[in-house]
Scaffold this active site. Structure first.
Site, PDB file in Angstrom:
ATOM      1  N   GLU A 114     -20.739 -10.698  -8.916  1.00 36.51           N
ATOM      2  CA  GLU A 114     -21.133 -10.295  -7.577  1.00 36.51           C
ATOM      3  C   GLU A 114     -22.408 -11.007  -7.134  1.00 36.51           C
ATOM      4  OE1 GLU A 114     -19.040  -5.960  -7.272  1.00 36.51           O
ATOM      5  OE2 GLU A 114     -20.678  -6.214  -8.665  1.00 36.51           O
ATOM      6  N   CYS A 127     -29.303 -12.463  -4.002  1.00 33.38           N
ATOM      7  CA  CYS A 127     -29.385 -11.962  -5.372  1.00 33.38           C
ATOM      8  C   CYS A 127     -28.203 -12.537  -6.141  1.00 33.38           C
ATOM      9  CB  CYS A 127     -29.346 -10.428  -5.333  1.00 33.38           C
ATOM     10  SG  CYS A 127     -29.351  -9.674  -6.960  1.00 33.38           S
ATOM     11  N   CYS A 134     -23.090  -8.131 -19.423  1.00 32.93           N
ATOM     12  CA  CYS A 134     -24.418  -8.239 -20.032  1.00 32.93           C
ATOM     13  C   CYS A 134     -24.307  -7.752 -21.466  1.00 32.93           C
ATOM     14  CB  CYS A 134     -25.414  -7.365 -19.246  1.00 32.93           C
ATOM     15  SG  CYS A 134     -27.131  -7.616 -19.746  1.00 32.93           S
ATOM     16  N   CYS A 138     -28.710  -1.288 -20.979  1.00 34.51           N
ATOM     17  CA  CYS A 138     -29.675  -0.375 -20.378  1.00 34.51           C
ATOM     18  C   CYS A 138     -28.902   0.819 -19.837  1.00 34.51           C
ATOM     19  CB  CYS A 138     -30.459  -1.085 -19.285  1.00 34.51           C
ATOM     20  SG  CYS A 138     -31.287  -2.558 -19.922  1.00 34.51           S
ATOM     21  N   CYS A 141     -28.009   1.319 -16.025  1.00 30.75           N
ATOM     22  CA  CYS A 141     -27.505   0.163 -15.277  1.00 30.75           C
ATOM     23  C   CYS A 141     -25.992   0.075 -15.363  1.00 30.75           C
ATOM     24  CB  CYS A 141     -28.132  -1.108 -15.836  1.00 30.75           C
ATOM     25  SG  CYS A 141     -27.429  -2.614 -15.155  1.00 30.75           S
ATOM     26  N   GLY A 193     -26.235  -9.570 -15.427  1.00 29.28           N
ATOM     27  CA  GLY A 193     -26.613 -10.378 -16.574  1.00 29.28           C
ATOM     28  C   GLY A 193     -28.101 -10.484 -16.811  1.00 29.28           C
ATOM     29  N   GLU A 194     -28.418 -10.943 -18.013  1.00 28.02           N
ATOM     30  CA  GLU A 194     -29.811 -11.164 -18.414  1.00 28.02           C
ATOM     31  C   GLU A 194     -30.057 -12.674 -18.358  1.00 28.02           C
ATOM     32  OE1 GLU A 194     -32.847  -9.651 -19.248  1.00 28.02           O
ATOM     33  OE2 GLU A 194     -33.256 -11.796 -19.326  1.00 28.02           O
ATOM     34  N   SER A 225     -35.672 -12.021 -12.976  1.00 24.02           N
ATOM     35  CA  SER A 225     -35.937 -10.705 -13.553  1.00 24.02           C
ATOM     36  C   SER A 225     -35.383 -10.628 -14.963  1.00 24.02           C
ATOM     37  CB  SER A 225     -35.283  -9.623 -12.679  1.00 24.02           C
ATOM     38  OG  SER A 225     -35.405  -8.357 -13.307  1.00 24.02           O
ATOM     39  N   SER A 247     -38.277  -5.798 -16.062  1.00 24.96           N
ATOM     40  CA  SER A 247     -37.720  -4.444 -15.978  1.00 24.96           C
ATOM     41  C   SER A 247     -38.481  -3.573 -16.955  1.00 24.96           C
ATOM     42  CB  SER A 247     -36.237  -4.475 -16.338  1.00 24.96           C
ATOM     43  OG  SER A 247     -35.541  -5.208 -15.374  1.00 24.96           O
ATOM     44  N   HIS A 249     -39.909  -0.010 -16.562  1.00 26.38           N
ATOM     45  CA  HIS A 249     -39.176   1.255 -16.520  1.00 26.38           C
ATOM     46  C   HIS A 249     -39.677   2.414 -17.372  1.00 26.38           C
ATOM     47  CE1 HIS A 249     -36.485  -1.008 -14.105  1.00 26.38           C
ATOM     48  NE2 HIS A 249     -35.754  -1.516 -15.053  1.00 26.38           N
ATOM     49  N   CYS A 367     -29.295  -2.490  -6.414  1.00 27.88           N
ATOM     50  CA  CYS A 367     -29.647  -2.842  -7.789  1.00 27.88           C
ATOM     51  C   CYS A 367     -28.894  -1.987  -8.782  1.00 27.88           C
ATOM     52  CB  CYS A 367     -31.111  -2.545  -8.086  1.00 27.88           C
ATOM     53  SG  CYS A 367     -32.237  -3.435  -7.111  1.00 27.88           S
TER      54      CYS A 367
HETATM   55  N1  SAH Z   1     -30.961  -8.210 -16.457  1.00 30.19           N
HETATM   56  C1  SAH Z   1     -32.088  -8.434 -15.673  1.00 30.19           C
HETATM   57  C2  SAH Z   1     -31.770  -8.682 -14.219  1.00 30.19           C
HETATM   58  C3  SAH Z   1     -30.719  -7.830 -13.561  1.00 30.19           C
HETATM   59  S1  SAH Z   1     -31.031  -6.162 -13.225  1.00 30.19           S
HETATM   60  C4  SAH Z   1     -33.053  -7.276 -15.814  1.00 30.19           C
HETATM   61  O1  SAH Z   1     -32.683  -6.269 -16.393  1.00 30.19           O
HETATM   62  O2  SAH Z   1     -34.186  -7.406 -15.386  1.00 30.19           O
HETATM   63  C5  SAH Z   1     -32.077  -6.169 -11.776  1.00 30.19           C
HETATM   64  C6  SAH Z   1     -32.967  -4.929 -11.684  1.00 30.19           C
HETATM   65  O3  SAH Z   1     -32.215  -3.773 -11.298  1.00 30.19           O
HETATM   66  C7  SAH Z   1     -33.618  -4.590 -13.005  1.00 30.19           C
HETATM   67  O4  SAH Z   1     -34.972  -4.230 -12.844  1.00 30.19           O
HETATM   68  C8  SAH Z   1     -32.820  -3.398 -13.438  1.00 30.19           C
HETATM   69  O5  SAH Z   1     -33.529  -2.644 -14.371  1.00 30.19           O
HETATM   70  C9  SAH Z   1     -32.588  -2.695 -12.130  1.00 30.19           C
HETATM   71  N2  SAH Z   1     -31.513  -1.702 -12.171  1.00 30.19           N
HETATM   72  C10 SAH Z   1     -30.432  -1.704 -12.967  1.00 30.19           C
HETATM   73  N3  SAH Z   1     -29.665  -0.617 -12.721  1.00 30.19           N
HETATM   74  C11 SAH Z   1     -30.283   0.077 -11.742  1.00 30.19           C
HETATM   75  C12 SAH Z   1     -29.946   1.273 -11.025  1.00 30.19           C
HETATM   76  N4  SAH Z   1     -28.828   1.946 -11.272  1.00 30.19           N
HETATM   77  N5  SAH Z   1     -30.789   1.690 -10.060  1.00 30.19           N
HETATM   78  C13 SAH Z   1     -31.902   0.970  -9.773  1.00 30.19           C
HETATM   79  N6  SAH Z   1     -32.241  -0.159 -10.399  1.00 30.19           N
HETATM   80  C14 SAH Z   1     -31.450  -0.607 -11.379  1.00 30.19           C
HETATM   81 FE1  SF4 Z   2     -28.363  -6.112 -18.465  1.00 31.56          FE
HETATM   82 FE2  SF4 Z   2     -30.454  -6.022 -16.744  1.00 31.56          FE
HETATM   83 FE3  SF4 Z   2     -28.487  -4.207 -16.577  1.00 31.56          FE
HETATM   84 FE4  SF4 Z   2     -30.187  -4.149 -18.640  1.00 31.56          FE
HETATM   85  S1  SF4 Z   2     -30.694  -3.827 -16.456  1.00 31.56           S
HETATM   86  S2  SF4 Z   2     -27.946  -3.930 -18.763  1.00 31.56           S
HETATM   87  S3  SF4 Z   2     -30.546  -6.324 -18.981  1.00 31.56           S
HETATM   88  S4  SF4 Z   2     -28.263  -6.375 -16.242  1.00 31.56           S
END
Ligand code: SAH
Ligand code: SF4
Length: 390
Positions: A114, A127, A134, A138, A141, A193-194, A225, A247, A249, A367
């Site tokens: 996406e 974005c 991934c 997390c 996510c 993805g990371e 990120s 990230s 958190h 996000c």
């Molecule tokens: N994998 C990378 C980049 C993608 S995630 C990372 O984790 O940084 C982009 C951002 O969205 C990250 O800060 C992630 O922690 C946040 N994110 C993921 N799931 C979310 C959710 N359900 N609500 C709000 N932010 C979220």
């Molecule tokens: Fe992967 Fe980023 Fe989602 Fe964590 S927040 S599962 S690193 S995409």
């Protein structure tokens, strides 16, 4: 949600045809030079040809060799025989009531990722995704519920920007006055993805995106990120030089282990040490700390105080992200009052603490809500909830 949305579903073959031609999109200048020479371009002309083809593709948005009018006709034919200019294909496009666009995009092998376009006052952010799924999990996510299928190639990463510019009609018109306002003025590697687990492809793609004779997006308008892949952070500074978001958190290892499990490998202290060097390596830019607000998990006043203590000395901005819920998610979003109280403590300690407005929620484009239909459901909701509760 009941907000009206539009959706176009385009019918395309499930598998991209294998033409045997080399896709130019995603090749570095050096790789393109080599490929042109191998295809029969005289060596002494090759550098100039690279510049011309590069400009056609990345500055003018041309997709057809026949339109490269400053090249001789038989040379255009030679290019068309040996090369192609191929982008991932848009399978569907949803437009939110707030103008956010979410593209479901198909790449080779039938996988889908996406891409989200977020228009804002005076700027527009794309974005992009770096992996299908991934490897990290997390617990808050949506993408984390999906197994890694594969890394995206550099071409597939650059291709996301090209196809969004196609869809927005954002290519210069020859002969028209130069228009400096850009619909896509910023890019964030915050999709699926990371990015630091696909370092080389992300780096090569960003080099193409930053190239001055093409897409020409400044490194200060690109934010990568990461969840905290410590060994690659210094490399990002040295080899890409873009802005960094982390990230974060959580403010204790105990909580961060649950939310961002990579913390078990590189804990808060190790991560912060790596971050301290980043601004110096990239010329004193601020690091963005992303902090998702989860009710009763990481959102107390004590958390806010601990956060500012932890990051002391690092030029930083704290981006508070109200949790975006997804079906079966094991968390709830903190209340508005809680988020504002948290933001206030950080602000009073001297840090910018913007609260990110969720965008495109009606189309699940916010996000952490990204997850393509084909890969859905690899891991059960119960399994996620159980991990989160560990
Ligand atoms: N994998 C990378 C980049 C993608 S995630 C990372 O984790 O940084 C982009 C951002 O969205 C990250 O800060 C992630 O922690 C946040 N994110 C993921 N799931 C979310 C959710 N359900 N609500 C709000 N932010 C979220
Ligand atoms: Fe992967 Fe980023 Fe989602 Fe964590 S927040 S599962 S690193 S995409």
């Amino acid at each position: 949600m009941s907000a009206p949305i539009t959706q176009d579903v385009l019918t395309i073959p499930r598998k991209l045809p294998d033409t045997g031609r080399t896709n130019i999109v995603g090749l570095s200048r050096e790789q393109l030079l080599e490929a042109l020479v191998a295809a029969g371009t005289p060596e002494r002309q090759a550098k100039m040809r690279v510049g011309q083809v590069w400009q056609w593709i990345y500055h003018w948005g041309v997709r057809d060799f026949a339109q490269m009018t400053n090249l001789a006709k038989d040379y255009r034919q030679l290019l068309a025989d040996k090369f192609e200019i191929t982008l991932p294909e848009i399978v569907s496009r949803q437009v939110s009531t707030d103008g956010t666009r979410k593209y479901l995009v198909r790449i080779a092998g039938g996988h889908e990722v996406e891409v989200v376009y977020i228009p804002e006052e005076g700027r527009g952010t794309l974005c992009v995704s770096s992996q299908v799924g991934c490897t990290l999990t997390c617990s808050f996510c949506h993408t984390g519920t999906q197994k890694l299928v594969r890394n995206l190639t550099a071409g597939e990463i650059v291709g996301q920007l090209l196809l969004a510019r196609d869809d927005l009609g954002e290519w210069p018109v020859q002969g028209a006055p130069k228009d400096e306002t850009r619909l896509i003025s910023n890019m964030v590697l915050m999709g699926m993805g990371e990015p630091l687990y696909n370092f080389e492809n992300v780096r090569d793609a960003m080099k193409i995106v930053m190239d001055n004779e093409g897409l020409s997006l400044s490194r200060r308008r690109i934010t990568l990120s990461t969840s905290g892949v410590v060994p690659e952070i210094a490399r990002t500074a040295e080899e890409i030089g873009c802005l960094l978001a982390v990230s974060f958190h959580a403010t204790t290892d105990e909580v961060r282990n649950k939310l961002v499990p990579i913390n078990k490998r590189w804990n808060i202290e190790t991560l912060l040490n790596a971050l301290r060097d980043y601004p110096r390596l990239t010329n004193s830019e601020r690091i963005t700390f992303e902090y998702v607000m989860l009710a009763g998990v990481n959102d107390t006043d004590e958390d806010a105080h601990r956060l500012v203590e932890l990051i002391r000395g690092i030029p930083a901005k704290i981006n508070l992200i109200p949790f975006n819920e997804w079906p079966g998610a094991p968390y709830k979003r903190s209340s508005n009052n809680r988020i504002h109280a948290f933001a206030d403590i950080i602000y009073k300690a001297g840090y910018a603490s913007p609260i990110r407005t969720p965008r495109g929620e009606d189309i699940m484009a916010a996000c952490g809500q990204l997850k393509s239909a084909t890969e859905r459901g690899r891991k059960s909701r119960a399994a996620i909830a159980a991990e989160a509760a560990e």
